[in-house]
Design an enzyme around this catalytic site. Structure first.
Site, PDB file in Angstrom:
ATOM      1  N   CYS B 106       0.816  -1.207  -0.089  1.00 25.87           N
ATOM      2  CA  CYS B 106       0.056   0.114  -0.008  1.00 25.87           C
ATOM      3  C   CYS B 106       1.064   1.330  -0.056  1.00 25.87           C
ATOM      4  CB  CYS B 106      -0.714  -0.108   1.224  1.00 25.87           C
ATOM      5  SG  CYS B 106      -2.522   0.564   0.727  1.00 25.87           S
ATOM      6  N   ARG B 140     -11.599   6.359  -4.402  1.00 23.08           N
ATOM      7  CA  ARG B 140     -10.719   5.426  -3.504  1.00 23.08           C
ATOM      8  C   ARG B 140     -11.343   4.030  -3.958  1.00 23.08           C
ATOM      9  NH1 ARG B 140      -7.798   6.928   0.545  1.00 23.08           N
ATOM     10  NH2 ARG B 140      -7.260   5.206   2.008  1.00 23.08           N
ATOM     11  N   HIS B 204      -3.598  -4.598   1.228  1.00 24.76           N
ATOM     12  CA  HIS B 204      -3.325  -3.838   2.161  1.00 24.76           C
ATOM     13  C   HIS B 204      -3.211  -4.611   3.536  1.00 24.76           C
ATOM     14  CE1 HIS B 204      -6.537  -1.891   4.715  1.00 24.76           C
ATOM     15  NE2 HIS B 204      -6.860  -3.069   4.773  1.00 24.76           N
TER      16      HIS B 204
END
Ligand SMILES: [Zn+2]
Lengths: 421, 252
Positions: B106, B140, B204
């Site tokens: 990430c 996002r 992530h």
């Protein structure tokens, strides 16, 4: 009462707003009767549709206290409500944790005559709700990682809090000085009462929110190695199970609610109550009557086993909750879901140190029990996977059991046990 | 040293210990990144391999003699700080030039590239250890991600969770780690990147938990061919992979 916050004038509600609250209130009652939740949101949603500035109108002329932070909002709201109501005052409150705009509207609409309101507010929405309600007091409890798939990043959140509180100079902030992010967020507020309410979870405050340098810690004190940012001088202190007030008097924080986190919530509540002229003994007597909060800490019996229900929603919350578990060999049931309100990502499980559960009976359930099982395996904690609370009780065959669940898993356990808890 | 790392002690084993370095957990471990460390320790231990773990905070020097370096996720401001300090420190670059393994997730993935977007969208120089550039996308990307790994790496399909707004382009010296089946990844249908023994991914937090094959790839790069793990020790992880992939209509 000898309030330090002067009471404002209360104008009446305009006609359309009155209509909106009436319609909204009816919808809330209908929702409760239909068994669809506690009706604390639907009424507000409908009212806001009819009158978008309803919250502002409903809050006008009342003394509003907002309570926000990552953990302890619902409990602290309940404690402050109890303290402010100690002398018979009616206090409006969103006691069931509906903490966005519609929940606040419903709480105020339900108590049109309450001159005071204590409202739990979602962290993200605090700036907007502060602006809308013109709150006289804001209590900032703590700030740590929580459901990041839908929440803002916390450094960003602290910046938004800081800007909002700087813009509301008439607002009195009660802030936890032990949380560097909270302290920074309150740093430009007009008036702040600093409370040493403690911080068990440090993993979101290694670095200075002001300049990014490493924060140094020396006992309870923290300070930045590079800039002037440091823990402010405090007026209220939680020291073990004693509360020390601004006059340096020490009071036992004898609560019915368990754990350090709740003593921390209580000292914040005492500081808020003091602003309204309520003395520590008077407030403390009220706090002691709070036994459970929206099902949390409730005791229930199931097939002869005494259960205690504990809610833990994020790593800081789990840390506090694992602290208050009854000692081994009392079994512990852990339940984890990943629905919307829980956050759909279970990565946070890896931020919780489960090693302290080694050597006691551990049972695992919930929609994401496999995620939890893999996590416990990595921490070398022995466990059994079960389908639900009844299977856990049957398997554990113990006189009592601790149940720790995240948000929707907690609601599912409550539903199984019936709405009595 | 970080005072709450919860790190396991050294795992005894016959050969020289594998040295794991967890880079800047004070800035880059927003969400369960510890999981990657724990998975590597566990999977090495299941083969009787010794592991030494060092957590290095951002006010400490990054040792140049580690075998595997882990970089996690972080918010915008900590990410910029971490990049600045790692550039000034030089330890990670020295390790990479020795051929050490780097696994970055990430924000860490973006940092090891040439450039990424800072808090206001400005271009921030990265470490240039992987031939990628990142900027901020329109939306996002939040949700489960499934991706088919580059066949050359011999790692089963990836399953994880992504939560980022980054868009990443590769230069000629980086290959895509995987092809996206479900999710967003780099933004062009690929996910992650690798070049030599440096790997980055948008999966992530504890990306290695659901992808033990990727953990074994890293360990194998250090220790050579790995003996198999007792299937009973992998049963739960296998079940987790199956569940998560099935939730996205895929198979393991
Ligand atoms: Zn500083």
């Amino acid at each position: 009462m000898n309030p330090r916050v002067p009471p404002p004038r209360r104008p009446g509600l305009p006609l359309r707003a009155r209509l909106a609250t009436t319609v909204g209130g009816a919808a809330g009652r209908a929702s409760r009767l239909a068994g669809r939740g506690d009706g604390s949101v639907i009424g507000g949603v409908i009212g806001l549709r009819l009158k978008p500035d309803l919250l502002r109108l409903l809050a006008r002329g009342r003394q509003v206290v907002l309570v926000t932070g990552t953990n302890g909002k619902t409990t602290t709201t309940r404690l402050i409500t109890a303290a402010l109501g100690a002398d018979g005052q009616q206090v409006a409150s969103n006691a069931f944790g509906a903490n966005m705009e519609a929940g606040l509207v419903s709480a105020l609409a339900r108590a049109p005559d309450a001159a005071m309101a204590v409202l739990e507010v979602d962290e993200k929405h605090m700036p907007a709700m502060l602006e809308a309600t013109g709150a006289r007091v804001v209590a900032l409890l703590n700030l740590s990682r929580d459901q990041m798939d839908r929440a803002a990043e916390i450094w960003m959140l602290a910046r938004r809090w800081r800007a909002a509180l700087a813009a509301a100079q008439g607002c009195h902030v009660i802030a936890n000085a032990d949380d560097p992010l909270v302290a920074w967020a309150a740093g430009q507020a007009g008036k702040v009462t600093w409370v040493a309410a403690g911080q068990r979870w440090h993993d979101d405050s290694w670095c200075c929110p002001q300049c990014g340098s490493h924060l140094r810690r020396d006992g309870d004190h923290w300070y930045c190695g590079e800039c002037s940012n440091r823990r402010p001088a405090v007026s209220w202190v939680l020291a073990g199970d004693q509360v020390i007030d601004p006059a340096d008097r020490s009071w036992p924080a004898g609560l019915d609610l368990p754990g350090r986190a709740n003593r921390s919530n209580a000292v914040m509540a005492l500081a808020v109550a003091d602003l309204f002229g309520i003395s520590v003994p008077q407030a403390m007597a009220a706090l002691q009557h709070v036994r459970s909060v929206a099902g949390r800490y409730t005791q229930a019996s199931r097939r002869g086993c005494a259960l205690r229900l504990l809610l833990a929603k994020n790593p800081a919350g789990w840390l506090e909750t694992l602290d208050i578990l009854a000692p081994p060999p009392v079994p512990v049931l852990l339940a984890v879901n990943a629905q919307g309100p829980d956050g759909r990502d279970t990565s946070w499980l890896w931020d919780v140190d489960y090693r302290r559960l080694r050597g006691r009976p551990v049972l695992v359930t919930g929609e994401r029990r496999t995620d939890l099982a893999v996590r416990l395996e990595a921490d070398e904690v022995a466990f059994r996977v079960v389908g639900g609370i009844d299977e856990a009780v049957d398997l554990a065959r113990a006189a009592s059991m601790e149940v720790v669940a995240n948000y929707t898993a907690f609601q599912q356990v409550r539903a199984v046990l019936g709405r009595t808890v | 040293m970080h005072d709450n790392l919860g790190l396991p002690g050294p795992v005894p084993g016959p050969a020289a210990a594998i040295r794991l370095v967890w880079v800047y957990p004070d800035l880059l471990s927003t969400y369960g990144d510890r999981g990657n460390l724990l998975v590597l320790v566990r999977r090495a231990g299941l083969r009787g391999m010794a592991v030494e773990v060092a957590g290095v905070n951002s006010d400490q020097q990054v040792p140049g003699d580690g075998d595997i370096y882990l970089l996690g996720g972080g918010e915008d401001l900590p990410q910029v700080l971490a990049a600045r300090r790692l550039r000034a420190d030089g330890g990670l670059a020295a390790a990479a030039s020795r051929g050490a393994v780097i696994f970055a997730v990430c924000a860490g993935y973006q940092i090891i590239g040439a450039e990424f977007a800072g808090a206001e969208g400005e271009a921030v120089p990265g470490l240039g250890l992987l031939d990628i550039r990142s900027s901020r996308g329109e939306q996002r990307a939040v949700g489960e991600i499934t991706a088919e790994v580059d066949p050359g790496l011999g790692v089963p399909r990836l399953t994880g969770f992504e939560n980022h707004q980054g868009v990443t382009w590769r230069g000629p010296a980086a290959r895509p780690l995987a092809a996206v089946l479900d999710g967003v990844g780099n933004g062009d249908g690929t996910e992650g990147a690798y070049g030599g023994r440096v790997i980055g991914t948008y999966l992530h937090g504890p990306a290695l938990v659901r992808n033990p094959g990727l953990a074994d790839l890293l360990l194998g790069w250090v220790a050579g061919p790995l003996p198999p793990v007792d299937p009973r020790q992998e049963e739960l992880v296998r079940q987790l992979r199956t569940e998560r992939l099935a939730s996205r209509g895929a198979t393991a």
